[in-house]
Motif scaffolding. Structure first.
Motif, mmCIF file in Angstrom:
data_model
loop_
_atom_site.group_PDB
_atom_site.id
_atom_site.type_symbol
_atom_site.label_atom_id
_atom_site.label_comp_id
_atom_site.label_asym_id
_atom_site.label_seq_id
_atom_site.Cartn_x
_atom_site.Cartn_y
_atom_site.Cartn_z
ATOM 1 N N LEU A 195 59.447 -35.842 -36.677
ATOM 2 C CA LEU A 195 58.753 -36.914 -35.951
ATOM 3 C C LEU A 195 59.712 -38.066 -35.632
ATOM 4 N N ALA A 196 60.612 -38.369 -36.548
ATOM 5 C CA ALA A 196 61.529 -39.489 -36.348
ATOM 6 C C ALA A 196 62.429 -39.291 -35.136
ATOM 7 N N ASP A 197 62.671 -38.031 -34.758
ATOM 8 C CA ASP A 197 63.494 -37.751 -33.585
ATOM 9 C C ASP A 197 62.668 -37.559 -32.317
ATOM 10 N N ALA A 198 61.339 -37.551 -32.449
ATOM 11 C CA ALA A 198 60.472 -37.248 -31.314
ATOM 12 C C ALA A 198 59.645 -38.428 -30.831
ATOM 13 N N VAL A 199 59.494 -39.463 -31.667
ATOM 14 C CA VAL A 199 58.654 -40.605 -31.299
ATOM 15 C C VAL A 199 59.437 -41.894 -31.545
ATOM 16 N N ASP A 200 58.824 -43.018 -31.179
ATOM 17 C CA ASP A 200 59.434 -44.314 -31.466
ATOM 18 C C ASP A 200 59.445 -44.526 -32.981
ATOM 19 N N ARG A 201 60.632 -44.632 -33.563
ATOM 20 C CA ARG A 201 60.752 -44.737 -35.021
ATOM 21 C C ARG A 201 60.087 -45.999 -35.560
ATOM 22 N N ARG A 202 60.193 -47.090 -34.819
ATOM 23 C CA ARG A 202 59.566 -48.330 -35.277
ATOM 24 C C ARG A 202 58.055 -48.163 -35.359
ATOM 25 N N PRO A 215 62.792 -46.142 -29.353
ATOM 26 C CA PRO A 215 62.198 -44.930 -28.773
ATOM 27 C C PRO A 215 63.097 -43.721 -28.920
ATOM 28 N N ALA A 216 62.479 -42.558 -28.874
ATOM 29 C CA ALA A 216 63.240 -41.308 -28.906
ATOM 30 C C ALA A 216 63.946 -41.089 -27.575
ATOM 31 N N ALA A 217 64.924 -40.206 -27.586
ATOM 32 C CA ALA A 217 65.608 -39.855 -26.342
ATOM 33 C C ALA A 217 64.637 -39.193 -25.371
ATOM 34 N N ASP A 266 64.937 -36.591 -23.623
ATOM 35 C CA ASP A 266 64.909 -35.138 -23.744
ATOM 36 C C ASP A 266 64.653 -34.681 -25.183
ATOM 37 N N ALA A 267 64.053 -35.541 -25.993
ATOM 38 C CA ALA A 267 63.821 -35.208 -27.407
ATOM 39 C C ALA A 267 62.871 -34.028 -27.537
ATOM 40 N N GLU A 268 63.164 -33.153 -28.516
ATOM 41 C CA GLU A 268 62.286 -32.022 -28.788
ATOM 42 C C GLU A 268 60.990 -32.501 -29.436
ATOM 43 N N PRO A 269 59.862 -31.899 -29.079
ATOM 44 C CA PRO A 269 58.615 -32.245 -29.781
ATOM 45 C C PRO A 269 58.727 -31.881 -31.259
ATOM 46 N N ALA A 270 58.053 -32.672 -32.084
ATOM 47 C CA ALA A 270 58.085 -32.406 -33.519
ATOM 48 C C ALA A 270 57.353 -31.111 -33.824
ATOM 49 N N GLY A 271 57.999 -30.227 -34.526
ATOM 50 C CA GLY A 271 57.390 -28.950 -34.876
ATOM 51 C C GLY A 271 58.383 -28.053 -35.588
ATOM 52 N N PRO A 306 74.539 -37.172 -35.109
ATOM 53 C CA PRO A 306 74.069 -37.685 -33.816
ATOM 54 C C PRO A 306 72.680 -38.293 -33.930
ATOM 55 N N ASP A 307 72.435 -39.330 -33.150
ATOM 56 C CA ASP A 307 71.167 -40.053 -33.245
ATOM 57 C C ASP A 307 69.970 -39.159 -32.978
ATOM 58 N N GLN A 308 70.119 -38.195 -32.056
ATOM 59 C CA GLN A 308 68.977 -37.342 -31.713
ATOM 60 C C GLN A 308 68.595 -36.378 -32.830
ATOM 61 N N LEU A 309 69.470 -36.242 -33.851
ATOM 62 C CA LEU A 309 69.175 -35.391 -35.004
ATOM 63 C C LEU A 309 69.000 -36.196 -36.287
#
Length: 441
Positions: free
Chosen positions: A87-94, A212-214, A216-221, A352-355
């Motif tokens: 989820l942290a890589d797929a949505v706004d972390r804040r 916010p997530a990138a 092209d971020a992958e959906p959480a799953g 990397p931030d996206q991971l």
């Protein structure tokens, strides 16, 4: 007089090299908000950590009932830790952090309501413990992943030290405050303090910049979790940091034996001192951590410090003087803090931030599972071979195991933040991003 001034300047310069690096605190408003909110909520959480087992003891007078609290927390922690990383890589972390903060506030409020009932019930304590462990595990990866987002790359070592410092202060002050509150005014007062701490923390977290997530971020799953695990598997240096931590805690965590150790030392009154000694050592390690910003061989630093943890535990199991045991435990705590600091620097500087969120979920499991299983190992070993062997032998086994992991993973030994390809790539990416932000209208 003229001779005194250079001497004083030299003394102050030497002191500055030892004290924590405050550059991240000065440079980033968002990092200051994170540390402040974490310090407040950490204090309240440790208060509740004391209050829950005390209340269960009051209601059941059962050792087994108290011990079950840790068991009900384990499964949601594992499941939610991995998913929280995705989820942290797929949505706004804040936004995720703030939502979880309100979830934890609701858990503490439920404990407060139950404690205020004429006849408090036991089952809500277990239910809330499980839910809170899950929510905390959902939140923790995003909290960890926010630090590299808000702190300049070169300042991450200092940021890791300050982040550890807030935990250590809570680990020392929280149980002491919780014990006083529960003893003097009962569990309800302790839960009320925790509710207030979460409310204040949430107000500070609201003021953070969005993260916010990138695009092209992958959906959480499951697929994104698997991608994070594959990335970790391709990096032996990263795997080494996880393995060193897990084996060090697995074979040398002694806390479950502290009540028996206090009896062996003829000082049952000092049991609380044994529990706090490791945290005190960690705090001392943090407040004298300024030198760590000048270390570049982070992989070797992780291994040497982890071996130092094992050596400290081994000595604590051998000596029979209370004062020396406390000194050994404090030394072990300081070494563990330094190992954790350098692990955090490796993670923050090279992933990397996206991971970052998914790897933070794996990190969560690596430093939570080891102590949980390690305490069970300590109890079983003491039952079979005796108290001294369980503590001292565990410490020696830690030194040997860390040496073995380091020997098998040359990339961990050679890790240098000046030349590591992953660190260099992340440093260049962040420099380009900063340049782009400066040049944009």
């Amino acid at each position: 007089m003229s001779d005194e001034r250079p001497a004083r300047r030299g003394w102050l310069a030497g002191l500055a090299r030892v004290l924590p690096d405050l550059s991240a605190w000065r440079a980033s408003r968002d990092f200051r908000l994170l540390v402040a909110s974490g310090s407040i909520t950490m204090l309240g959480s440790f208060v509740t950590l004391v209050a829950v087992p005390v209340q269960i003891k009051q209601l059941t007078d059962s050792f087994v009932a108290v011990g079950l609290v840790g068991a009900v927390e384990a499964v949601p922690m594992v499941l939610c830790g991995l998913y929280g990383g995705a989820l942290a890589d797929a949505v706004d972390r804040r936004r995720l952090v703030v939502a979880c903060e309100f979830g934890l506030l609701s858990c503490s409020a439920t404990l407060l309501v139950n404690a205020l009932l004429p006849s408090p019930m036991v089952w809500p304590l277990y239910l809330v413990a499980a839910v809170a462990a899950g929510v905390d595990s959902l939140q923790r990866p995003s909290l960890e992943a926010l630090i590299p987002r808000y702190v300049p790359h070169a300042m991450l070592p200092g940021a890791a030290s300050l982040s550890a410092l807030r935990w250590q202060v809570g680990a020392i002050a929280g149980p002491a405050v919780g014990g006083v509150l529960v003893s003097a005014w009962g569990p309800a007062t302790a839960y009320g303090v925790d509710v207030l701490s979460f409310a204040l923390s949430a107000l500070l977290l609201f003021r953070l910049r969005p993260a916010p997530a990138a695009e092209d971020a992958e959906p959480a799953g499951l697929a994104s979790i698997t991608a994070g695990l594959r990335y970790a598997a391709r990096r032996p240096d990263l795997l080494g940091t996880y393995l060193v931590d897990v084996v060090a805690m697995l074979v040398a965590m002694p806390q479950a034996l502290f009540p028996f150790l206090a009896d062996r030392l003829g000082a049952p009154w000092a049991m609380g001192m044994l529990y706090s000694a490791i945290a005190v050592g960690s705090l001392l390690g943090s407040v004298t951590s300024g030198w760590t910003s000048r270390v570049h061989r982070h992989g070797m630093a992780v291994a040497v410090a982890a071996a130092g943890w094992g050596a400290g535990i081994a000595l604590a199991g051998v000596v029979d003087n209370l004062g020396l045991v406390l000194v050994c435990l404090m030394a072990a705590g300081a070494a563990d803090m330094i190992s954790g600091l350098f692990r955090s620097v490796i993670w923050n500087q090279s992933i990397p931030d996206q991971l970052r969120g998914r790897l933070a979920g794996i990190e969560l499991l690596s430093y939570m599972i080891g102590p949980m299983v390690g305490n069970a190992r300590a109890g079983l070993t003491a039952q079979l071979f005796g108290l001294r062997t369980a503590i001292a032998g565990g410490g020696l086994a830690c030194v040997a195991a860390v040496a073995g992991v380091t020997a098998l993973l040359p990339s961990l030994r050679r890790y240098d933040d000046r030349t590591n390809e992953h660190v260099v790539a992340e440093r260049e990416r962040r420099a380009a991003l900063a340049e782009s932000e400066r040049s944009s209208p």
